[in-house]
Design an enzyme around this catalytic site. Structure first.
Site, PDB file in Angstrom:
ATOM      1  N   LYS A   1       0.837  -0.975  -0.010  1.00 33.38           N
ATOM      2  CA  LYS A   1       0.021   0.032   0.117  1.00 33.38           C
ATOM      3  C   LYS A   1       1.001   1.311  -0.005  1.00 33.38           C
ATOM      4  O   LYS A   1       1.415   1.505   1.126  1.00 33.38           O
ATOM      5  CB  LYS A   1      -0.752   0.062   1.193  1.00 33.38           C
ATOM      6  CG  LYS A   1      -2.246   0.604   1.040  1.00 33.38           C
ATOM      7  CD  LYS A   1      -2.342   2.192   0.573  1.00 33.38           C
ATOM      8  CE  LYS A   1      -2.037   2.853   1.844  1.00 33.38           C
ATOM      9  NZ  LYS A   1      -1.790   4.285   1.563  1.00 33.38           N
TER      10      LYS A   1
ATOM     11  N   GLU B   1       9.100   1.403  11.038  1.00 31.85           N
ATOM     12  CA  GLU B   1      10.267   2.310  11.115  1.00 31.85           C
ATOM     13  C   GLU B   1       9.407   3.686  11.211  1.00 31.85           C
ATOM     14  O   GLU B   1       8.799   3.863  10.229  1.00 31.85           O
ATOM     15  CB  GLU B   1      11.077   2.088   9.695  1.00 31.85           C
ATOM     16  CG  GLU B   1      11.851   0.626   9.769  1.00 31.85           C
ATOM     17  CD  GLU B   1      12.648   0.330   8.537  1.00 31.85           C
ATOM     18  OE1 GLU B   1      12.432   1.064   7.290  1.00 31.85           O
ATOM     19  OE2 GLU B   1      13.515  -0.443   8.577  1.00 31.85           O
TER      20      GLU B   1
ATOM     21  N   CYS C   1      13.500  10.978   7.236  1.00 32.56           N
ATOM     22  CA  CYS C   1      13.327  10.545   8.859  1.00 32.56           C
ATOM     23  C   CYS C   1      14.512  10.757   9.663  1.00 32.56           C
ATOM     24  O   CYS C   1      14.457  10.786  10.971  1.00 32.56           O
ATOM     25  CB  CYS C   1      12.758   9.209   9.031  1.00 32.56           C
ATOM     26  SG  CYS C   1      13.767   7.889   7.972  1.00 32.56           S
TER      27      CYS C   1
ATOM     28  N   GLU D   1       8.050  16.289  15.798  1.00 34.42           N
ATOM     29  CA  GLU D   1       8.708  15.914  14.355  1.00 34.42           C
ATOM     30  C   GLU D   1       7.963  17.033  13.333  1.00 34.42           C
ATOM     31  O   GLU D   1       6.645  17.050  13.231  1.00 34.42           O
ATOM     32  CB  GLU D   1       8.492  14.388  14.074  1.00 34.42           C
ATOM     33  CG  GLU D   1       9.171  14.362  12.468  1.00 34.42           C
ATOM     34  CD  GLU D   1       8.872  13.094  12.022  1.00 34.42           C
ATOM     35  OE1 GLU D   1       7.765  12.505  12.249  1.00 34.42           O
ATOM     36  OE2 GLU D   1       9.913  12.259  11.709  1.00 34.42           O
TER      37      GLU D   1
HETATM   38  P1  NAD Z   1       1.875   8.316   7.447  1.00 38.05           P
HETATM   39  O1  NAD Z   1       1.924   7.462   8.670  1.00 38.05           O
HETATM   40  O2  NAD Z   1       0.835   9.363   7.537  1.00 38.05           O
HETATM   41  O3  NAD Z   1       1.572   7.358   6.346  1.00 38.05           O
HETATM   42  C1  NAD Z   1       2.554   6.107   5.984  1.00 38.05           C
HETATM   43  C2  NAD Z   1       1.580   5.112   5.298  1.00 38.05           C
HETATM   44  O4  NAD Z   1       0.680   4.705   6.311  1.00 38.05           O
HETATM   45  C3  NAD Z   1       0.642   5.961   4.004  1.00 38.05           C
HETATM   46  O5  NAD Z   1       0.493   4.561   2.997  1.00 38.05           O
HETATM   47  C4  NAD Z   1      -0.712   5.957   4.507  1.00 38.05           C
HETATM   48  O6  NAD Z   1      -1.817   5.805   3.704  1.00 38.05           O
HETATM   49  C5  NAD Z   1      -0.677   4.739   5.612  1.00 38.05           C
HETATM   50  N1  NAD Z   1      -1.556   4.731   6.877  1.00 38.05           N
HETATM   51  C6  NAD Z   1      -2.259   5.927   7.601  1.00 38.05           C
HETATM   52  N2  NAD Z   1      -3.155   5.578   8.353  1.00 38.05           N
HETATM   53  C7  NAD Z   1      -2.981   4.109   8.280  1.00 38.05           C
HETATM   54  C8  NAD Z   1      -3.954   3.125   9.282  1.00 38.05           C
HETATM   55  N3  NAD Z   1      -4.742   3.704  10.254  1.00 38.05           N
HETATM   56  N4  NAD Z   1      -3.733   2.169   8.804  1.00 38.05           N
HETATM   57  C9  NAD Z   1      -3.011   1.614   7.921  1.00 38.05           C
HETATM   58  N5  NAD Z   1      -2.351   2.465   6.957  1.00 38.05           N
HETATM   59  C10 NAD Z   1      -2.265   3.555   7.619  1.00 38.05           C
HETATM   60  O7  NAD Z   1       3.541   8.700   7.004  1.00 38.05           O
HETATM   61  P2  NAD Z   1       3.697   9.763   5.869  1.00 38.05           P
HETATM   62  O8  NAD Z   1       3.397  11.182   6.252  1.00 38.05           O
HETATM   63  O9  NAD Z   1       3.618   9.029   4.676  1.00 38.05           O
HETATM   64  O10 NAD Z   1       5.471   9.716   6.173  1.00 38.05           O
HETATM   65  C11 NAD Z   1       6.349  10.626   6.932  1.00 38.05           C
HETATM   66  C12 NAD Z   1       6.508   9.767   8.305  1.00 38.05           C
HETATM   67  O11 NAD Z   1       7.182   8.701   8.009  1.00 38.05           O
HETATM   68  C13 NAD Z   1       7.517  10.665   9.141  1.00 38.05           C
HETATM   69  O12 NAD Z   1       7.044  10.619  10.400  1.00 38.05           O
HETATM   70  C14 NAD Z   1       8.874  10.035   9.039  1.00 38.05           C
HETATM   71  O13 NAD Z   1       9.551  10.333  10.151  1.00 38.05           O
HETATM   72  C15 NAD Z   1       8.323   8.593   8.736  1.00 38.05           C
HETATM   73  N6  NAD Z   1       9.437   7.783   8.341  1.00 38.05           N
HETATM   74  C16 NAD Z   1      10.323   7.072   9.013  1.00 38.05           C
HETATM   75  C17 NAD Z   1      11.354   6.521   8.400  1.00 38.05           C
HETATM   76  C18 NAD Z   1      12.074   5.271   9.324  1.00 38.05           C
HETATM   77  O14 NAD Z   1      12.784   4.516   8.541  1.00 38.05           O
HETATM   78  N7  NAD Z   1      12.008   5.279  10.442  1.00 38.05           N
HETATM   79  C19 NAD Z   1      11.372   6.320   7.063  1.00 38.05           C
HETATM   80  C20 NAD Z   1      10.929   7.480   6.351  1.00 38.05           C
HETATM   81  C21 NAD Z   1       9.797   8.196   6.852  1.00 38.05           C
END
Ligand code: NAD
Length: 484
Positions: free
Chosen positions: A177, A253, A287, A388
């Site tokens: 997804k 992550e 991140c 963040e």
């Molecule tokens: P997000 O959590 O908003 O979304 C990530 C994914 O989860 C998307 O595909 C979204 O549609 C899905 N999603 C959202 N709610 C959901 C639910 N209730 N159930 C299932 N799926 C759901 O994150 P984002 O805004 O896309 O990305 C930015 C974030 O990602 C930042 O917090 C960043 O730090 C983190 N990040 C972490 C790493 C790491 O390796 N630790 C790497 C990259 C990004």
């Protein structure tokens, strides 16, 4: 208008969840309509993934799978320009970044995990039985089954194949997804899967949003055997709750509020170069980026001035132009979120050393621009310093002693990454050992050997991926004990 479809059982299919617009962040223009997966489409994708486990994929030897993984890397590279254009249109990130990091690393992940699975071993233990006889234990490595891969938008192809590659290497099937903001490269990868002969149902893509949509349908699906997720900590919590039903394993992550610690014996030129990248690269949407910077007092003014200069040096504009060094953020919503922190900093009397607003980029007025920003003067419990932001910004504060620098860096619910800048080997070792994070870089940032453990401590995640650590999550070990 381009249509972006779901990829289920080897075929591109319209979903039953309606359509949503895909925008080019540089202009705000809609360039594609994405077909969202409804519950029945997610059921079909999970069903296809389950069936594929029992088909030719499930019977393949490791060398056969490895050969297909290498073809996937070659297949992405053969269509490099298409992947590059798709990633730039989805994210607005400059070609100079996407052509260097996103697409080559997105392809390389398949080769890395092909190498890894070829040399993966398991344990063997000989033992004595109570009657003095012999017994032999050995462990077999098998796939977990159907893996749900839920991805963010900041490094779409790279972070997706970081999980799909080891999952396939271990013999699993996947339902991906992608973020609703960046559906294109995951879809394009479906074409490559078919081109190189990955059996149908092994790789599936469902599009849509998270809560009450494709993301939640997938992560709460009872026939999913494991969930790997990269994204915000709050979403990670929701996914962990969904995974509790049926006791499914998760690899998470998550977010960070990463600190940089600069000691007064640091090589200032190299430090400003490295820390500048860690604050501003990818418009701060990494991140692992630095949003809190602690600088030993003797060099504090020098670092403030140098970093402010660095912030002002970026060239924003057309991401397809090789000379552009900074793009937009991902969406209007995210720009508004980042700017809300800029406003809070100003309202609380922060000293703004650079940026602090929305730039005027001629010809791209509809784009989601924010200025690279450097502040000082906020308290450690201010939201700008604790939460963040995920934008191109950092807050700088002075410290005096090593102990104080360590305590400030550790004062966060997150624990993803830290950078330490010092030419004193003793300082580097002592401080690295005391910082509560998963990844510490000394005198560098984002220098990645993909065999190393990658992941966060505290609220930044659960588990480690990379090298053999990925194999641990994506495989099930079965011990066999034989009385001889
Ligand atoms: P997000 O959590 O908003 O979304 C990530 C994914 O989860 C998307 O595909 C979204 O549609 C899905 N999603 C959202 N709610 C959901 C639910 N209730 N159930 C299932 N799926 C759901 O994150 P984002 O805004 O896309 O990305 C930015 C974030 O990602 C930042 O917090 C960043 O730090 C983190 N990040 C972490 C790493 C790491 O390796 N630790 C790497 C990259 C990004």
């Amino acid at each position: 208008m381009q249509k972006i479809l779901n990829f289920i059982d080897g075929e591109f299919k319209a979903g039953t969840g309606g359509e949503f617009a895909n925008k080019f962040p540089t202009t705000g223009e809609i360039f594609a309509e994405v077909s969202a997966a409804g519950k029945s489409d997610v059921d079909a994708a999970v069903g296809a993934a389950r069936s594929a486990l029992k088909g030719p994929w499930g019977r393949m030897s490791v060398p056969e799978r490895v050969s297909l993984l290498r073809k996937l890397a070659d297949g992405i590279n053969a269509r490099f320009d298409e992947f590059l254009a798709a990633e730039i249109r989805d994210t607005g990130k400059p070609r100079s970044i996407a052509s260097h990091i996103d697409i080559p690393r997105g392809a390389a992940n398949f080769n890395v995990f092909a190498d890894q699975i070829l040399t993966a071993s398991t344990e063997t233990f000989e033992m004595k039985t109570p009657d003095g006889g012999d017994a032999l234990n050995y462990a077999l490595r098998g796939p977990r089954g159907v893996i749900a891969v839920v991805c963010p938008w900041n490094l779409p192809l790279l972070l997706m194949t970081w999980k799909v590659a080891p999952a396939l290497a271990c013999g699993n099937t996947v339902v991906v997804k992608p973020s609703e903001e960046t559906p294109a490269t995951a879809t394009l990868l479906g074409e490559v899967m078919n081109e190189v002969g990955i059996p149908r149902g092994v790789y599936n893509v469902v599009h849509g949003f998270g809560p009450s949509a494709a993301g939640e349908f997938l992560t709460s699906h009872p026939d999913v055997d494991g969930i790997t997720f990269t994204g915000e900590t709050g979403t990670g919590e929701a996914i962990m709750k969904a995974a509790a039903n049926g006791v499914r394993p998760v690899s998470l992550e998550l977010g960070g509020k990463n600190a940089g610690i600069i000691f007064d014996d640091a090589d200032i030129g190299a430090t400003l170069e490295g820390i500048g990248r860690s604050c501003f690269a990818n418009t701060g949407q990494v991140c692992l980026g630095t949003e809190r910077l602690y600088v030993q007092r003797d060099i504090y003014d020098q670092v403030c001035e140098g970093l402010a200069q660095k912030a002002r040096s970026y060239r924003m504009g057309d991401p397809f132009d090789q000379a552009t060094t900074m793009g937009t953020v991902i969406s209007a919503e995210h720009r508004d979120k980042v700017i809300s922190y800029y406003d809070k900093a100003r309202a609380s009397g922060a000293q703004i050393l650079a940026g602090g607003g929305v730039p005027d980029i001629k010809g791209y007025e509809g784009g989601y621009w924010v200025e690279p920003t450097v502040w000082t003067g906020l308290d450690e419990d201010h939201p700008v310093v604790t939460e963040e932001i995920f934008g191109p910004c950092t807050h700088i504060r002075a410290f005096d002693t090593e102990e104080e620098g360590i305590a400030l860096a550790n004062n966060s619910p997150y624990g993803l990454a830290t950078t330490i800048w010092s030419t004193n080997l003793g300082t580097a070792h002592r401080v690295s050992k005391q910082i509560e994070v998963g990844i510490t870089w000394v005198n560098c940032w984002f220098l990645r050997d993909l065999r190393t453990p990658f992941g966060g401590s505290k609220a930044s995640g659960i588990g480690r991926e990379g090298g053999v650590h990925s194999l641990e999550f994506y495989s099930e070990l079965r011990n066999v004990c034989i009385k001889l």
